[in-house]
Design an enzyme around this catalytic site. Sequence first.
Site, PDB file in Angstrom:
ATOM      1  N   GLU A 241       1.213  -0.090  13.560  1.00  0.00           N
ATOM      2  CA  GLU A 241       1.298  -1.166  14.541  1.00  0.00           C
ATOM      3  C   GLU A 241       2.321  -0.821  15.617  1.00  0.00           C
ATOM      4  O   GLU A 241       3.162   0.060  15.457  1.00  0.00           O
ATOM      5  CB  GLU A 241       1.671  -2.492  13.882  1.00  0.00           C
ATOM      6  CG  GLU A 241       3.074  -2.529  13.283  1.00  0.00           C
ATOM      7  CD  GLU A 241       3.432  -3.879  12.687  1.00  0.00           C
ATOM      8  OE1 GLU A 241       3.732  -4.801  13.467  1.00  0.00           O
ATOM      9  OE2 GLU A 241       3.412  -3.998  11.453  1.00  0.00           O
ATOM     10  N   GLY A 259       0.820  -8.406   4.981  1.00  0.00           N
ATOM     11  CA  GLY A 259      -0.211  -8.581   3.965  1.00  0.00           C
ATOM     12  C   GLY A 259      -0.934  -7.264   3.767  1.00  0.00           C
ATOM     13  O   GLY A 259      -1.513  -6.734   4.719  1.00  0.00           O
ATOM     14  N   THR A 260      -0.886  -6.713   2.568  1.00  0.00           N
ATOM     15  CA  THR A 260      -1.365  -5.349   2.333  1.00  0.00           C
ATOM     16  C   THR A 260      -2.159  -5.268   1.039  1.00  0.00           C
ATOM     17  O   THR A 260      -1.788  -5.876   0.034  1.00  0.00           O
ATOM     18  CB  THR A 260      -0.179  -4.372   2.237  1.00  0.00           C
ATOM     19  OG1 THR A 260       0.596  -4.450   3.426  1.00  0.00           O
ATOM     20  CG2 THR A 260      -0.659  -2.942   2.045  1.00  0.00           C
ATOM     21  N   GLU A 286       3.040 -15.177   4.410  1.00  0.00           N
ATOM     22  CA  GLU A 286       3.888 -14.143   4.995  1.00  0.00           C
ATOM     23  C   GLU A 286       3.395 -13.762   6.386  1.00  0.00           C
ATOM     24  O   GLU A 286       4.190 -13.604   7.326  1.00  0.00           O
ATOM     25  CB  GLU A 286       3.904 -12.908   4.092  1.00  0.00           C
ATOM     26  CG  GLU A 286       4.756 -11.770   4.625  1.00  0.00           C
ATOM     27  CD  GLU A 286       4.553 -10.466   3.873  1.00  0.00           C
ATOM     28  OE1 GLU A 286       4.977  -9.421   4.399  1.00  0.00           O
ATOM     29  OE2 GLU A 286       3.965 -10.480   2.780  1.00  0.00           O
ATOM     30  N   ARG A 394       4.960   4.620   7.712  1.00  0.00           N
ATOM     31  CA  ARG A 394       3.994   5.643   7.267  1.00  0.00           C
ATOM     32  C   ARG A 394       4.413   7.019   7.787  1.00  0.00           C
ATOM     33  O   ARG A 394       3.628   7.738   8.397  1.00  0.00           O
ATOM     34  CB  ARG A 394       2.575   5.333   7.724  1.00  0.00           C
ATOM     35  CG  ARG A 394       2.111   3.931   7.546  1.00  0.00           C
ATOM     36  CD  ARG A 394       2.008   3.466   6.097  1.00  0.00           C
ATOM     37  NE  ARG A 394       1.359   2.169   6.106  1.00  0.00           N
ATOM     38  CZ  ARG A 394       2.014   1.019   6.203  1.00  0.00           C
ATOM     39  NH1 ARG A 394       3.339   1.019   6.276  1.00  0.00           N
ATOM     40  NH2 ARG A 394       1.371  -0.124   6.218  1.00  0.00           N
ATOM     41  N   ALA A 409       8.169  -3.601   1.601  1.00  0.00           N
ATOM     42  CA  ALA A 409       7.230  -4.715   1.451  1.00  0.00           C
ATOM     43  C   ALA A 409       7.918  -5.990   1.893  1.00  0.00           C
ATOM     44  O   ALA A 409       9.138  -6.133   1.754  1.00  0.00           O
ATOM     45  CB  ALA A 409       6.761  -4.825  -0.001  1.00  0.00           C
ATOM     46  N   GLU A 420       5.161  -6.073  -5.393  1.00  0.00           N
ATOM     47  CA  GLU A 420       5.792  -5.520  -4.194  1.00  0.00           C
ATOM     48  C   GLU A 420       6.062  -4.022  -4.374  1.00  0.00           C
ATOM     49  O   GLU A 420       5.924  -3.243  -3.425  1.00  0.00           O
ATOM     50  CB  GLU A 420       7.086  -6.264  -3.871  1.00  0.00           C
ATOM     51  CG  GLU A 420       6.922  -7.768  -3.692  1.00  0.00           C
ATOM     52  CD  GLU A 420       5.930  -8.156  -2.608  1.00  0.00           C
ATOM     53  OE1 GLU A 420       5.596  -7.307  -1.756  1.00  0.00           O
ATOM     54  OE2 GLU A 420       5.491  -9.325  -2.604  1.00  0.00           O
ATOM     55  N   GLU A 423       2.876  -2.320  -3.748  1.00  0.00           N
ATOM     56  CA  GLU A 423       2.576  -2.250  -2.316  1.00  0.00           C
ATOM     57  C   GLU A 423       3.289  -1.069  -1.662  1.00  0.00           C
ATOM     58  O   GLU A 423       2.699  -0.380  -0.821  1.00  0.00           O
ATOM     59  CB  GLU A 423       2.984  -3.550  -1.619  1.00  0.00           C
ATOM     60  CG  GLU A 423       2.672  -3.548  -0.129  1.00  0.00           C
ATOM     61  CD  GLU A 423       2.907  -4.888   0.533  1.00  0.00           C
ATOM     62  OE1 GLU A 423       3.382  -4.886   1.690  1.00  0.00           O
ATOM     63  OE2 GLU A 423       2.595  -5.927  -0.078  1.00  0.00           O
ATOM     64  N   LYS A 427       1.472   2.190   0.335  1.00  0.00           N
ATOM     65  CA  LYS A 427       1.854   2.652   1.669  1.00  0.00           C
ATOM     66  C   LYS A 427       2.342   4.102   1.645  1.00  0.00           C
ATOM     67  O   LYS A 427       2.008   4.887   2.539  1.00  0.00           O
ATOM     68  CB  LYS A 427       2.935   1.729   2.238  1.00  0.00           C
ATOM     69  CG  LYS A 427       2.445   0.316   2.527  1.00  0.00           C
ATOM     70  CD  LYS A 427       3.576  -0.617   2.889  1.00  0.00           C
ATOM     71  CE  LYS A 427       3.059  -2.002   3.246  1.00  0.00           C
ATOM     72  NZ  LYS A 427       4.152  -2.965   3.511  1.00  0.00           N
TER      73      LYS A 427
END
Length: 446
Positions: A241, A259-260, A286, A394, A409, A420, A423, A427
């Site tokens: 993003e 949100g993932t 979230e 990333r 997270a 979490e 998550e 990633k």
Amino acid sequence: MHPPLTYAERRVPFGADALETAAALCAASRDPHLLYERRGSVGWAEGEAAVAGIGPSGPTLRYAGKLRRLAPTTPAPAALGTALAAVGGDAWRAYGWAGYELAALLHQDRPVTDTALRLVLPEREVRFEGDTALLRAVDPAGLEPLAARLTAAGAGLPLPAGRLTPDIDRHDAAPYRALVAEAVRDIRAGLLDKVIVSRHVPVPGRLDLPATYLTGRRANDPARSFLLRLGGWEAAGFSPEIVTTVDADGLVRAQPLAGTRALEGHPERDLARRAELYRDAKEVFEHAISVRLVATELDRICATGSVRVEDFMSVSERGSVQHLASRLAGRLAEGATRWDALAALFPAVTASGIPKAAACDWISRAERPGRGLYSGAVITADADGSLDAALVLRSVFRRDGRTWLRAGAGIVAHSDPDRELEETREKLRSIGRHLVPATRTVPVPA
């Protein structure tokens, strides 16, 4: 003051792959450099004709062999923008980065202890534009060797077999769960509403960063991507993003993700996880509060009534993960600039928390070592007033002989430490699966 920079230019036909060529240019470079990809537009910059930065001694400009201290401004990044405009001539483009520590100046009212923002006017530059490449150099005599380097780089970059394997699943897992639990307690106590808690994972062995960039880019569909060696940092990343973009007409955009779920390439399971995102009250909450904060931040710098939500809670696919995503826009208020936009939206809410100042304070106390470039921004800024800032997630980082990954997270009152942690694993895999070991001789910086 020394006269402003002027760039000699040459446009040449170009039919090779722009990303492969730019990565090969990075691999062969001995000088500071930065590759930046923005949805099909690729720029490569090398060398430092002028450097504007913010560090422990405040804002400075190094140009024509002299280092000059700049008067502090509000917001802090504006001092660098003014200095670069004064020395950049008529058609400059600055490349650089903002470290997470810039938040200390913007939201915590404390000085920085390391370089927080570094913007460079390059000595040489290649802008890949369709079937041509625009070559630019401060020294006109540099165009011919730059054209020769471009031709050689067009052959691409060998990608060795084999991968380095960091311990994504287990390293720092127990301390991370404990830190998430601490964040949940503080949120439930009313100290803040949301905070991003991150963990770092060391990368063993020697890494080929340009080859890792190419390998990872082929497996990811980022909003932006970058490969750099600049200001003491080396990094390759696939940003999901933007922090913000500002165009020449003053239109500001932001794209918060929150949100993932995993994205594995199995259509049925991926669709099930997509549906789960929308059903998960924690993920929806979230995301919604993140969008609300971004709208509030845009309202502070944009003309009254101009802020709008262009897209709300879609799903964006980013390599091995999928996210809830929204897109907001507004038009800069009279007298406001791109630097006001960067200051208002940095660090991204999806990498800090809500309220932002309280979240930044919490992160500064809780996370060791400090974040550095992680959750900062890689930035380009042009003479026409535009700016593009990619959120540094990333990514793989190298500094002071260490190489590592980092991911976080978003924690809210109903977060579960085990979920979490998973998550962060999802990633980290988006880059951790593509770490190419070094087998070639890496150029030593001049």
